[in-house]
Design a protein around this motif. Structure first.
Motif, mmCIF file in Angstrom:
data_model
loop_
_atom_site.group_PDB
_atom_site.id
_atom_site.type_symbol
_atom_site.label_atom_id
_atom_site.label_comp_id
_atom_site.label_asym_id
_atom_site.label_seq_id
_atom_site.Cartn_x
_atom_site.Cartn_y
_atom_site.Cartn_z
ATOM 1 N N ASN A 72 0.801 -1.235 0.000
ATOM 2 C CA ASN A 72 0.000 0.000 0.000
ATOM 3 C C ASN A 72 0.829 1.278 0.000
ATOM 4 O OD1 ASN A 72 -2.419 -1.299 -0.153
ATOM 5 N ND2 ASN A 72 -3.113 -0.789 1.919
ATOM 6 N N THR A 73 2.101 1.224 -0.211
ATOM 7 C CA THR A 73 2.922 2.439 -0.195
ATOM 8 C C THR A 73 2.881 3.178 -1.523
ATOM 9 O OG1 THR A 73 4.883 1.140 -0.810
ATOM 10 C CG2 THR A 73 4.480 1.506 1.552
ATOM 11 N N SER A 74 2.382 2.540 -2.586
ATOM 12 C CA SER A 74 2.322 3.179 -3.905
ATOM 13 C C SER A 74 0.964 2.927 -4.549
ATOM 14 C CB SER A 74 3.425 2.649 -4.822
ATOM 15 O OG SER A 74 4.703 2.930 -4.313
ATOM 16 N N ILE A 75 0.536 3.896 -5.367
ATOM 17 C CA ILE A 75 -0.678 3.743 -6.159
ATOM 18 C C ILE A 75 -0.349 4.112 -7.609
ATOM 19 C CG2 ILE A 75 -2.282 4.159 -4.262
ATOM 20 C CD1 ILE A 75 -2.630 6.995 -5.264
ATOM 21 N N LEU A 76 -0.969 3.413 -8.537
ATOM 22 C CA LEU A 76 -0.780 3.649 -9.961
ATOM 23 C C LEU A 76 -2.134 3.982 -10.583
ATOM 24 C CD1 LEU A 76 0.960 3.577 -12.553
ATOM 25 C CD2 LEU A 76 0.405 1.130 -12.713
ATOM 26 N N ILE A 77 -2.187 5.147 -11.263
ATOM 27 C CA ILE A 77 -3.409 5.576 -11.942
ATOM 28 C C ILE A 77 -3.137 5.535 -13.438
ATOM 29 C CG2 ILE A 77 -5.155 7.376 -12.181
ATOM 30 C CD1 ILE A 77 -4.227 8.499 -9.505
ATOM 31 N N GLN A 78 -3.856 4.665 -14.149
ATOM 32 C CA GLN A 78 -3.578 4.491 -15.574
ATOM 33 C C GLN A 78 -4.854 4.113 -16.340
ATOM 34 O OE1 GLN A 78 -0.700 1.435 -16.352
ATOM 35 N NE2 GLN A 78 -0.419 2.023 -18.505
ATOM 36 N N PRO A 79 -5.266 4.966 -17.333
ATOM 37 C CA PRO A 79 -4.745 6.313 -17.603
ATOM 38 C C PRO A 79 -5.406 7.328 -16.687
ATOM 39 C CG PRO A 79 -6.445 5.792 -19.189
ATOM 40 C CD PRO A 79 -6.309 4.570 -18.326
ATOM 41 N N VAL A 80 -4.860 8.527 -16.647
ATOM 42 C CA VAL A 80 -5.430 9.553 -15.775
ATOM 43 C C VAL A 80 -6.655 10.173 -16.446
ATOM 44 C CG1 VAL A 80 -3.264 10.071 -14.598
ATOM 45 C CG2 VAL A 80 -3.842 11.262 -16.724
ATOM 46 N N ASN A 81 -7.565 10.643 -15.591
ATOM 47 C CA ASN A 81 -8.795 11.291 -16.035
ATOM 48 C C ASN A 81 -8.910 12.636 -15.333
ATOM 49 O OD1 ASN A 81 -11.890 11.821 -15.784
ATOM 50 N ND2 ASN A 81 -11.695 10.300 -17.402
ATOM 51 N N ARG A 82 -9.698 13.551 -15.900
ATOM 52 C CA ARG A 82 -9.851 14.870 -15.281
ATOM 53 C C ARG A 82 -10.384 14.778 -13.859
ATOM 54 N NH1 ARG A 82 -13.957 17.638 -19.393
ATOM 55 N NH2 ARG A 82 -12.601 16.453 -20.815
ATOM 56 N N THR A 83 -11.115 13.721 -13.574
ATOM 57 C CA THR A 83 -11.635 13.557 -12.211
ATOM 58 C C THR A 83 -10.561 13.111 -11.222
ATOM 59 O OG1 THR A 83 -12.288 11.268 -12.707
ATOM 60 C CG2 THR A 83 -13.933 12.987 -13.085
ATOM 61 N N ASP A 84 -9.377 12.748 -11.718
ATOM 62 C CA ASP A 84 -8.287 12.338 -10.828
ATOM 63 C C ASP A 84 -7.560 13.529 -10.227
ATOM 64 O OD1 ASP A 84 -8.730 9.599 -11.292
ATOM 65 O OD2 ASP A 84 -7.545 9.671 -13.140
ATOM 66 N N SER A 85 -7.803 14.719 -10.730
ATOM 67 C CA SER A 85 -7.158 15.909 -10.164
ATOM 68 C C SER A 85 -7.634 16.107 -8.727
ATOM 69 C CB SER A 85 -7.493 17.147 -11.000
ATOM 70 O OG SER A 85 -6.986 17.029 -12.309
ATOM 71 N N GLY A 86 -6.723 16.490 -7.854
ATOM 72 C CA GLY A 86 -7.054 16.715 -6.449
ATOM 73 C C GLY A 86 -5.862 16.566 -5.555
ATOM 74 N N VAL A 87 -6.114 16.600 -4.243
ATOM 75 C CA VAL A 87 -5.067 16.501 -3.228
ATOM 76 C C VAL A 87 -5.071 15.083 -2.650
ATOM 77 C CG1 VAL A 87 -4.219 17.380 -1.030
ATOM 78 C CG2 VAL A 87 -5.262 18.955 -2.698
ATOM 79 N N TYR A 88 -3.917 14.388 -2.794
ATOM 80 C CA TYR A 88 -3.753 13.030 -2.273
ATOM 81 C C TYR A 88 -2.962 13.089 -0.974
ATOM 82 C CZ TYR A 88 -5.454 11.327 -6.767
ATOM 83 O OH TYR A 88 -6.236 11.058 -7.879
ATOM 84 N N GLU A 89 -3.362 12.260 -0.021
ATOM 85 C CA GLU A 89 -2.714 12.243 1.303
ATOM 86 C C GLU A 89 -2.357 10.812 1.668
ATOM 87 O OE1 GLU A 89 -3.547 13.618 5.939
ATOM 88 O OE2 GLU A 89 -5.100 13.866 4.402
ATOM 89 N N CYS A 90 -1.119 10.659 2.164
ATOM 90 C CA CYS A 90 -0.631 9.358 2.646
ATOM 91 C C CYS A 90 -0.346 9.451 4.137
ATOM 92 C CB CYS A 90 0.637 8.967 1.875
ATOM 93 S SG CYS A 90 1.489 7.522 2.552
ATOM 94 N N THR A 91 -0.845 8.489 4.922
ATOM 95 C CA THR A 91 -0.647 8.478 6.378
ATOM 96 C C THR A 91 0.000 7.173 6.775
ATOM 97 O OG1 THR A 91 -2.606 9.862 6.681
ATOM 98 C CG2 THR A 91 -1.763 8.696 8.611
ATOM 99 N N LEU A 92 1.134 7.290 7.514
ATOM 100 C CA LEU A 92 1.854 6.110 8.002
ATOM 101 C C LEU A 92 1.593 5.929 9.478
ATOM 102 C CD1 LEU A 92 5.331 6.621 6.234
ATOM 103 C CD2 LEU A 92 3.336 5.325 5.423
ATOM 104 N N ASN A 93 1.269 4.710 9.863
ATOM 105 C CA ASN A 93 1.010 4.374 11.266
ATOM 106 C C ASN A 93 0.004 5.326 11.922
ATOM 107 O OD1 ASN A 93 2.757 2.197 11.119
ATOM 108 N ND2 ASN A 93 4.508 3.342 11.928
ATOM 109 N N LYS A 94 -0.842 5.901 11.149
ATOM 110 C CA LYS A 94 -1.945 6.739 11.620
ATOM 111 C C LYS A 94 -1.507 8.002 12.343
ATOM 112 C CE LYS A 94 -5.231 2.924 11.958
ATOM 113 N NZ LYS A 94 -6.234 2.228 12.770
#
Length: 322
Positions: free
Chosen positions: A73-95
């Protein structure tokens, strides 16, 4: 890509803490339906990481047909990208340690022309070119194959028939390299004199004429019907089955009713204070009809209606008129 990853990893190692968490993402511009994006969450001592959570715009992110998660779960792959994929992504480790990354997808333009398709002479032409695109695009108008230097909006006051034609809006996105356009055809018609159109006025006139004709015909038939109709003066019921009809005879004093099976006296209808007048002979022409009504117009000149009740049976006759 490698230089960014090494710089981020060095920063994490220098802090010596999981609090220094970063997300490594793509450096090149992303184009809708053409590019792909890989986001990786990195922190110090990743061996100590027990949980990794991903969110987008404050909501939990889950796998889909275009979004895939790595086994840890440390990486995500978006393929292909869409206009709805625009935004702010956040990753949290050990909460307790998190990082954010802003992802932008370039798209468009999708072009549309907003405005009327038919106007009367003297009206104002207002056309707006709407282009859905990121980033914003430059817009050009072409009217009947002539370029118009006017951004997005076309305004032509007091139009005439020469303004009819094809209006084309063209937009270009220099990031996606896509050119979009939309055509809009306008027809300028002559002014009406006001009120209803000629076709509508003719239809209403024809309807009024037909209605008057129908009313005249209806009145004619009603008049003819009332001229021939009769008004009821009494009812002559048919004799019941199993009983003999009573015989009617005339005498010098009026009517007599005789029953062949009895010698009982029958009532007599008499007129007071006037001489007896014999009734006219009953013939086929003036024989009473066994219908429920008689024609008063034929009888009112010579006689008056009299109804006699004899042993619960009603008989209708007439007496001489005055």
């Amino acid at each position: 890509m490698d230089r960014t990853f090494l710089t981020t990893l060095t920063l994490v190692l220098l802090t010596g803490s999981l609090s220094a968490v970063v997300i490594i993402g793509p450096e090149d511009a992303l184009i809708e339906n053409k590019s792909w994006a890989n986001l990786t969450c990195v922190g110090n001592n990743m061996d100590l990481v027990l949980t990794v959570e991903w969110m987008k715009n404050g909501r939990s992110l889950s796998p889909s047909d275009r979004i895939q998660f790595s086994p840890d779960n440390t990486s995500i792959l978006i393929q292909p990208v869409n206009r709805t994929d625009s935004g702010v992504y956040e990753c949290t480790l050990n909460k307790n340690s998190s990082a954010t990354y802003s992802l932008t997808v370039n798209y468009g333009p999708d072009v549309m022309v907003l405005g009327a398709t038919r106007l009367e002479e003297g009206s104002d032409i207002v056309f707006h070119c709407w282009a859905d695109s990121y980033p914003l695009v430059s817009i050009n108008w072409t009217v009947n194959d002539k370029t118009v230097e006017d951004p997005q909006l076309i305004l032509i006051p007091n139009c005439d028939s020469s303004n009819s034609g094809n209006y084309t809006c063209t937009a270009f996105n220099n990031i996606t390299g896509i050119t979009g356009s939309a055509q809009h055809f306008l027809t300028v018609t002559g002014k009406h004199s006001g009120g209803l159109s000629p076709g509508a006025a003719a239809g209403i006139t024809a309807g009024v004429i037909l209605g008057l004709e129908a009313l005249i015909v209806l009145l004619f038939f009603l008049i003819m019907h009332f001229k021939k109709s009769s008004e009821p003066i009494c009812t002559i019921p048919k004799p019941k089955k199993g009983k003999q009809k009573r015989k009617v005879s005339r005498s010098s004093t009026g009517l007599e009713f005789k029953n062949p099976n009895t010698t009982r006296a029958t009532p007599k209808a008499r007129t007071e204070s006037r001489p007896a007048t014999p009734l006219p002979a009953i013939t086929r022409e003036n024989k009473p009809k066994e219908s429920i009504y008689e024609n008063i117009r034929e009888n009112q000149r010579m006689s008056l209606p009299v109804v006699l009740d004899f042993q619960n049976e009603v008989y209708c006759t007439t007496l001489p008129g005055r």
